[in-house]
Design a protein around this motif. Structure first.
Motif, short mmCIF file in Angstrom:
data_model
loop_
_atom_site.label_atom_id
_atom_site.label_comp_id
_atom_site.label_asym_id
_atom_site.label_seq_id
_atom_site.Cartn_x
_atom_site.Cartn_y
_atom_site.Cartn_z
N SER A 108 0.84 -1.19 0.00
CA SER A 108 0.00 0.00 0.00
C SER A 108 0.88 1.25 0.00
N TRP A 109 0.26 2.42 -0.12
CA TRP A 109 1.03 3.68 -0.18
C TRP A 109 1.90 3.89 1.06
N ASP A 110 1.44 3.40 2.21
CA ASP A 110 2.18 3.60 3.46
C ASP A 110 3.00 2.38 3.87
N ARG A 111 2.96 1.32 3.04
CA ARG A 111 3.66 0.08 3.37
C ARG A 111 3.17 -0.46 4.72
N MET A 112 1.86 -0.57 4.84
CA MET A 112 1.19 -1.03 6.07
C MET A 112 1.80 -2.34 6.57
N ILE A 113 2.01 -2.43 7.88
CA ILE A 113 2.53 -3.67 8.46
C ILE A 113 1.56 -4.22 9.51
N ILE A 114 1.52 -5.54 9.58
CA ILE A 114 0.71 -6.25 10.57
C ILE A 114 1.61 -7.27 11.26
N PRO A 115 1.66 -7.27 12.58
CA PRO A 115 2.54 -8.23 13.27
C PRO A 115 2.08 -9.66 13.07
N LYS A 116 3.05 -10.56 13.00
CA LYS A 116 2.72 -11.98 12.91
C LYS A 116 2.65 -12.55 14.32
N PRO A 117 1.90 -13.63 14.50
CA PRO A 117 1.86 -14.27 15.83
C PRO A 117 3.19 -14.93 16.17
N PHE A 118 3.36 -15.24 17.47
CA PHE A 118 4.51 -15.97 17.98
C PHE A 118 5.83 -15.21 17.79
N GLY A 119 5.76 -13.91 17.93
CA GLY A 119 6.97 -13.09 17.85
C GLY A 119 7.09 -12.19 19.06
N LYS A 120 7.90 -11.14 18.93
CA LYS A 120 8.06 -10.14 19.98
C LYS A 120 7.50 -8.81 19.49
N ILE A 121 6.77 -8.12 20.37
CA ILE A 121 6.20 -6.82 20.04
C ILE A 121 6.51 -5.85 21.17
N VAL A 122 7.05 -4.69 20.83
CA VAL A 122 7.23 -3.62 21.81
C VAL A 122 6.34 -2.47 21.37
N ILE A 123 5.58 -1.93 22.31
CA ILE A 123 4.53 -0.96 21.96
C ILE A 123 4.40 0.07 23.07
N GLY A 124 4.13 1.33 22.69
CA GLY A 124 3.92 2.32 23.73
C GLY A 124 4.10 3.76 23.27
N TYR A 125 4.34 4.65 24.27
CA TYR A 125 4.38 6.10 24.05
C TYR A 125 5.79 6.65 24.21
N GLY A 126 6.06 7.72 23.44
CA GLY A 126 7.27 8.50 23.64
C GLY A 126 6.98 9.68 24.55
N GLU A 127 8.00 10.47 24.84
CA GLU A 127 7.83 11.65 25.68
C GLU A 127 6.96 12.69 24.95
N PRO A 128 6.03 13.31 25.68
CA PRO A 128 5.17 14.30 25.03
C PRO A 128 5.93 15.58 24.69
N PHE A 129 5.43 16.30 23.70
CA PHE A 129 6.03 17.58 23.33
C PHE A 129 4.93 18.54 22.89
N PHE A 130 5.25 19.83 22.87
CA PHE A 130 4.30 20.86 22.46
C PHE A 130 4.79 21.51 21.17
N ILE A 131 3.86 22.06 20.42
CA ILE A 131 4.20 22.83 19.23
C ILE A 131 4.62 24.23 19.67
N ASP A 132 5.79 24.67 19.25
CA ASP A 132 6.32 25.98 19.64
C ASP A 132 5.38 27.09 19.14
N PRO A 133 4.86 27.93 20.05
CA PRO A 133 3.89 28.96 19.65
C PRO A 133 4.53 30.20 19.01
N LYS A 134 5.86 30.29 18.97
CA LYS A 134 6.53 31.49 18.44
C LYS A 134 6.16 31.72 16.98
N LYS A 135 5.74 32.94 16.67
CA LYS A 135 5.29 33.27 15.32
C LYS A 135 6.42 33.26 14.30
#
Length: 227
Positions: free
Chosen positions: A171-198
């Motif tokens: 597909s256009w994004d090279r969609m991936i789907i994990p296969k069973p019986f493997g290892k998966i690491v999943i979660g969040y990174g540190e949050p950040f804000f969009i710099d408001p400076k004009k």
């Protein structure tokens, strides 16, 4: 009339069965895999402090409904921002099959209305979005997401996952789907804000956000390899 009737019947069956089918497959994959969660420490305290957006690249969306529906606290509602399309409808149905999952179906030709709805939703719910969807280009964030985050003064959490074994589609994004019986690491990174400076251009703000999302995706890849 027969064609119309069959079409309505098919959509009704799809709406009833598809979310259950997706959950069953993803649950089987996660159940048979060694799953490691990262970045959950302090997450719930952080989302209570500011409006929050969870961003993930479109080719990582397949685990989204299951993760946010089953791994997040039941009291943490989230709203997926999806395109009003056939593919978006499938994601919406899977998301809404969970009690804490809601969706905004984005109209294709009314970006201003979508932006207002996005900002309004951030006042009452965590918003989940694939900023390079629904048709790409892959790994490129659209300006409206950045504008909304800045106006709402929202924090952005990068979200991603990496698997030791997976299928990759053409597909256009090279969609991936994990296969069973493997290892998966999943979660969040540190949050950040969009710099408001004009004086900082919107393109620079987009680039910064893209780098944060891609950097976290690559971090999980390295983390998986090191295990």
């Amino acid at each position: 009339m027969k064609r119309l009737s069959r079409s309505k019947l098919f959509r009704a069956i799809q709406k009833k069965l598809f979310p259950s089918f997706v959950k069953l497959i993803m649950r089987f994959i996660l159940w048979t895999s060694k799953v490691e969660l990262v970045g959950l420490e302090g997450f719930y305290e952080q989302v209570d402090q500011h409006p929050s957006i969870i961003m993930l690249w479109h080719n990582r969306v397949v685990l989204g409904p299951n993760f946010f529906g089953e791994y997040m606290e039941p009291s943490s509602n989230y709203t997926a921002y999806v395109s009003n399309s056939r593919d978006g409808e499938w994601l919406a149905l899977a998301t809404e099959s969970y009690k804490n999952g809601f969706t905004i179906r984005v109209p294709k030709f009314d970006k201003h209305k979508s932006l207002r709805e996005f900002i309004k939703t951030l006042k009452k719910s965590i918003v989940l979005i694939t900023p390079d969807g629904p048709v790409g280009p892959a790994y490129q964030i659209k300006p409206g997401v950045i504008v909304a985050a800045q106006v709402a003064k929202a924090q952005i959490f990068p979200f991603s996952w990496s698997a030791s074994k997976y299928w990759r589609f053409s597909s256009w994004d090279r969609m991936i789907i994990p296969k069973p019986f493997g290892k998966i690491v999943i979660g969040y990174g540190e949050p950040f804000f969009i710099d408001p400076k004009k004086e900082i251009s919107i393109s620079e703000k987009i680039k910064h956000a893209e780098e944060r999302l891609t950097s976290f995706k690559e971090k999980l890849n390295r983390h998986l390899i090191s295990k």
